[in-house]
Write a protein that holds these residues in place. Sequence first.
Motif, mmCIF file in Angstrom:
data_model
loop_
_atom_site.group_PDB
_atom_site.id
_atom_site.type_symbol
_atom_site.label_atom_id
_atom_site.label_comp_id
_atom_site.label_asym_id
_atom_site.label_seq_id
_atom_site.Cartn_x
_atom_site.Cartn_y
_atom_site.Cartn_z
ATOM 1 N N SER A 165 0.780 -1.190 0.021
ATOM 2 C CA SER A 165 0.004 0.112 -0.064
ATOM 3 C C SER A 165 0.946 1.269 0.211
ATOM 4 O O SER A 165 0.340 2.350 -0.271
ATOM 5 C CB SER A 165 -0.895 -0.023 1.245
ATOM 6 O OG SER A 165 0.019 -0.160 2.411
ATOM 7 N N GLU A 166 2.234 1.219 0.430
ATOM 8 C CA GLU A 166 2.696 2.520 0.460
ATOM 9 C C GLU A 166 4.176 2.325 -0.060
ATOM 10 O O GLU A 166 4.977 1.175 0.390
ATOM 11 C CB GLU A 166 2.966 3.071 1.898
ATOM 12 C CG GLU A 166 1.894 3.523 2.444
ATOM 13 C CD GLU A 166 1.873 4.058 3.740
ATOM 14 O OE1 GLU A 166 3.081 4.562 4.069
ATOM 15 O OE2 GLU A 166 1.021 4.085 4.766
ATOM 16 N N HIS B 47 5.742 8.757 0.298
ATOM 17 C CA HIS B 47 4.395 7.882 -0.474
ATOM 18 C C HIS B 47 3.169 9.038 -0.416
ATOM 19 O O HIS B 47 3.163 9.842 0.401
ATOM 20 C CB HIS B 47 3.946 7.022 0.785
ATOM 21 C CG HIS B 47 2.680 6.338 0.173
ATOM 22 N ND1 HIS B 47 2.503 5.354 -0.892
ATOM 23 C CD2 HIS B 47 1.289 6.402 0.685
ATOM 24 C CE1 HIS B 47 1.298 5.213 -1.169
ATOM 25 N NE2 HIS B 47 0.479 5.427 -0.050
ATOM 26 N N GLU B 48 2.594 8.940 -1.832
ATOM 27 C CA GLU B 48 1.257 9.779 -1.848
ATOM 28 C C GLU B 48 0.453 8.827 -2.479
ATOM 29 O O GLU B 48 0.439 8.243 -3.601
ATOM 30 C CB GLU B 48 1.674 10.874 -2.832
ATOM 31 C CG GLU B 48 0.585 11.800 -2.899
ATOM 32 C CD GLU B 48 1.038 13.123 -3.655
ATOM 33 O OE1 GLU B 48 0.177 13.896 -3.896
ATOM 34 O OE2 GLU B 48 2.327 13.129 -4.074
ATOM 35 N N ALA B 49 -0.799 8.563 -1.665
ATOM 36 C CA ALA B 49 -1.650 7.497 -2.081
ATOM 37 C C ALA B 49 -2.368 7.787 -3.381
ATOM 38 O O ALA B 49 -2.536 7.090 -4.159
ATOM 39 C CB ALA B 49 -2.568 7.579 -0.775
ATOM 40 N N ARG B 50 -2.793 9.135 -3.795
ATOM 41 C CA ARG B 50 -3.663 9.254 -4.771
ATOM 42 C C ARG B 50 -2.520 9.122 -6.026
ATOM 43 O O ARG B 50 -3.298 9.206 -7.080
ATOM 44 C CB ARG B 50 -3.946 10.776 -4.684
ATOM 45 C CG ARG B 50 -2.998 11.927 -4.784
ATOM 46 C CD ARG B 50 -3.706 13.062 -4.570
ATOM 47 N NE ARG B 50 -2.792 14.383 -4.655
ATOM 48 C CZ ARG B 50 -2.233 14.816 -5.602
ATOM 49 N NH1 ARG B 50 -2.773 14.452 -6.892
ATOM 50 N NH2 ARG B 50 -1.336 15.983 -5.553
#
Length: 1251
Positions: free
Chosen positions: A933-934, A942-945
């Motif tokens: 996830s990261e 980390h940048e989720a989008r």
Amino acid sequence: MNGTPRMRSSYPATPRSAQQSPNTTQDGSRVRSPLPNLPDGSPTAASSSSPVIPVNLIDAPSQRMYTFAVYGLLLVWRIYDWWQLVEEETTSIGLFLKWSAIDSIFLFGVPYLRIPWLEWSETTSVVAGIVHAVLNIMLMFRIPLPIEGWLLFVAKTVFDREMSISENSVRPASILHNASLIMGKQIINILPEGSVTMNPDRRPFCVDAVHPVVHIPLYFNQTKPKLVELLRIDFDTNANETIVLSQKEVNSAHKTLDDNLLLINYAAKKPGLYRLLKIVDRTKLEVQRRMSDTLVVNCPKAVVKSMASDKCLGDLSDLTMEIEGTPPLKVVYSRTANSDQSVHHFQSIQPENFASPLLGSTRAGTLVVAGSQDVSWGRTHRITVPLNESMIPSGRWLYSIDEIHDATGNIANFSTGADDGEHNYPKGAHLEQAFTVHERPVARLTGCDSRNPLMVANGKSVQLPVQYLSPGRTPDDTSHTLIWKFSPLDTLTKSGDHGNEVTFEEYSAKTAHNIPAIRAPGLYTLTGVKSKFCDGEIKEPASCLLLNPPEPQLSVTAENINDKCAGNSIGLVVDLDLIGTPPFVVRYEIATKSGSHMESVRVPGLRHQLELKPKDAGRFKYQFISIDDAVYKGHQLGGKDLLLEQDVKPPASAHLRRPSGTIDACIEEPVEMNVELSGEKPFTLEYELVHDGKRKRTKETGIETDVFKIQTDPLAKGGEYSLALTSIQDKTGCKIFLNSEVKFTVRRQRPKVSFGHIEGRHKTVEVEGRQVDLPLRLSGRSPWTIKYRNMNDSSKGILEKTARSTNDLIRVNQRGTYEILDVSDDQCPGTVDPTASIFEVDWFPRPQIKLADTAVLVPDGKKYRKREVCEGDIDAVEVNLIGTSPYNVKYQVRHKPEHGSSSIQNKEFEAALGLATISMDTGKAGTYEYEFSELSDGLYDHEARKFTSLVLSQRVNRKPSAHFVKPGQSYKYCKEELAGDEVIPIRLEGVPPFSLEIDIKHQSSSRPETVKVANVESNHYDFRIPHRVLSLGIHQVSVRKVRDSHGCQQKTEYGAPHVQVQVYDVPTIYPLDSRTDYCVGERISYTLSGTAPFEIFYTFEGVQRKAKSITTTFKRIAEKPGNFTITAVSDKASECKARTKISKLVHEMPSVKISKGKQVEVDIHEGGQAEILFEFWGTPPFEFTYTRSTNARKGQKSQVLETRHEVSHEHSKTIQSSQEGTYEVVAIKDKFCSFSTQRAEMESRQRLIQL
């Protein structure tokens, strides 16, 4: 109490921490004590003799009390153990040793606590220990004691409990002596020939306009009336009136719930005292009257009176309540102040010296003494009750009468919620009084006191500076009156106070903003203020002094100002002398040929010099018109001495209109500057421009305007310049030298802008989204305005930046090529360096994660699925990392087991290379889902989008397992049950079908025998032991190996859980009594064979129960009816259940109720009969015995007159009786059981005699 003198024979005082001597009382007298003296308080002595528990924590008497309490509890416990031995008829050496040890600990341990009076010697402890040991021997080995009878009595009273068939500990006495089996008693009274009673419930009655009629009940017992005469005594006249009821009223008698009672409701309309006078029944005999008086009075009422409805804060309510009724009266009223409501009451409201029989306790007889006919105490009285309360706070007040009680119990209720028996009336205006409580006003003077008098022009009026305050009032309701006293100025005393001449004045104001006006000089003092309702308060300052200062005056003197060249007059110098109250404003009019206008000058003092120099030529008139000072405004001036005239011809002049601040000019740009000219047109102006020691003269002629603009040529060189006016000449021909000069600076170059370098290039690569500072190189003077654009921006918008330093920055956060378009500094336009006007900005690529080898993976939508493995197998997966090392990867491992809730485990790792190996979790069975996830690398967090997660799933199959349902269980089989195969339940976990290998080892064999079981199709397997592996003795059974359909297998380690098998004989049980029917309270006994302890299984009331017996006798007392069936028995050796069925039927004890189980009194006439109802419960037929006793009289014991025995085949029986007495049942018997109160009493007496 330690200071109380003590007798010589008394105990010594308890040691305390006081400094007083232990042998000296508070008054100093000496008393003897058998105890040694207390220590002197030294540390050594205190530590060796003071109690272990400090006396300031628990005092010495309390410590002794707690010690004796512990000893008492031990004694009760000892007697309880002895009673258990008595019940079981045995002895116990274990209990003897236990109590010998407890006694030794107590007797030798108490002295170590050093409790005063309990510090016995070691010899005493030894002797007491021997005594207690002897007592323990006699108790625990049941050696007879002289006091054993009393001990048995006490123990039986306290500990006499037995186990019932419901497995509850009960007292046999509570079952055997059940008082609820025989209940009820009927008392028959023979009455005389009937009776009559008026109003037996003593209900109050009252009449008024709302309730004009009341109904007085007349009750006739065992008689029917023919003539009814009543006596009424009037309250006002004391006159007697005989009332004879009409035949219609007599015939209206009707029955009540009691058939022997008749009721007549007599309608009374007049107030008075009513009494039975004469009653004759239909046999023409006079009926006995139960004398009692009934009062019918006027209903109580009230009215509230008050003089005014408006009150001031702190006033008294001045309220009166007029109460009418029969005293003593009670009034309940409520008071509501704003929203706060409270309830109050006045009691014992009566006239002075008032006497009434109603003031005493209620009497059962008449209210009027024989021979006296005075009933004036019952008449209506009007009593005024004053109510004076201080009315605080202000607002809306309401007094309201809620209830009025009179002496007879009548209640007039004026509220909404009336109780039964109360007279409810609507609440009228006469029962309420509303008040409005107003705040008191306050007045004071503002802005005027003894140090700051009011200064007013003579003949003018001014408002008296009064401040009026009225808390809580609305703006349209602030009318008030002000009162003040006034003394003229010439009548004041030397100290400034009012003199003999004083006048008082009033002013009525409609609102708080109306203020009185005063005119005459003198001293004004406020003396009072009052609003529409209340007098107010005057606060300081309250006095004000009014003065009339003198009117202002002005005198002027003037002198000419002449021109030195032409000799003409060019102006005036005017001296102003003033009288009045400064500051002054002097207004004067300037008149010329072209018109006139007003001017003014402000003079702070009493003298001022005014210079009048007009710029234009002509004749000027100066007329001083008016003057203002601090008091007088617009005071008109007159007189020829205030008019000045002059012909003015001013010389030509010119001066540069210099701008504010420093003058800077741009290179290659002209400079413009305005010149103001005065004189007679046309003008000739000469000026020069000086730079680097060179002068450039310029002459301008024929100027016809008052303002001329000088414009230079473009200045090609930078440096300091000077522009100076040299001379001016007007129509008169006089050439006037000028010295007006302005210096300014011309910049030597134009401002310039260019991009700086980052690492030697006009290009940079940065982390995406980060702020990028593009360096600028600027020349010129701040601030600079730079216009630029992003050539890759589709909008093509022009951006603007204001720079403050020569090395400023342009901050951008988008990629693209940036170009500088224009620049200017604070004044001059600039140029852009074409070789450094473009800068390129780009981003580093973001990191990515991918699976290294997808050949062994199966795509499943947006995730990958890895092949299944078994629990505990080793497995891994490789991932590729793309970006800038080092990498940080975070992922979640979601474990979803086959049963239970899921769990989530967060993990992370760091990698220095682009390839990483991740171990798969196979520790527990279930489905594992790995979600990456990261991801962050050396540049990017980390940048989720902007990151797409990678999901990998894998199923881990559980290793099969086999467990005994009851591991460690010893299966004990009975000899007759060996004919069939025994079942040992095994629980299997995994996916069927299973295959098993089971080891069975006999205790006499060193090598087990293995039994293989294949194709077990379920998760539960009942293992049946083959006959060939079983023999007498103990067998150990264990699971060796198990395999499921996934191919996963698990081998059991040495020492795993196992079960055992053994064979025994069975126990037996026999009843001691062959009968099958028992009664509640009887004991059911059995004898047992086998090895104690036994477990007896039985059913009672349909409930399966289990009991234990440590002896060969099983006994239970029957506490309730039901079917008691022994179903099985087991002993300690085999634990085999011997099935049996021995049933005993327990019957309920018969019970009887006479008169529904209550004590009922029945009144009959002589010769009449009463029914006595007997109700039975049990199994018919019933035999019962009842007695007739004398009716109990006060101070006499009831005697039994006769005893009778009856039989009933039904559950109820009715007996007619005409004899007076008390009827009670003493014995009852049904088909199975019997109970007698006389037998229970005799058994109790015999038991006491035996004890």
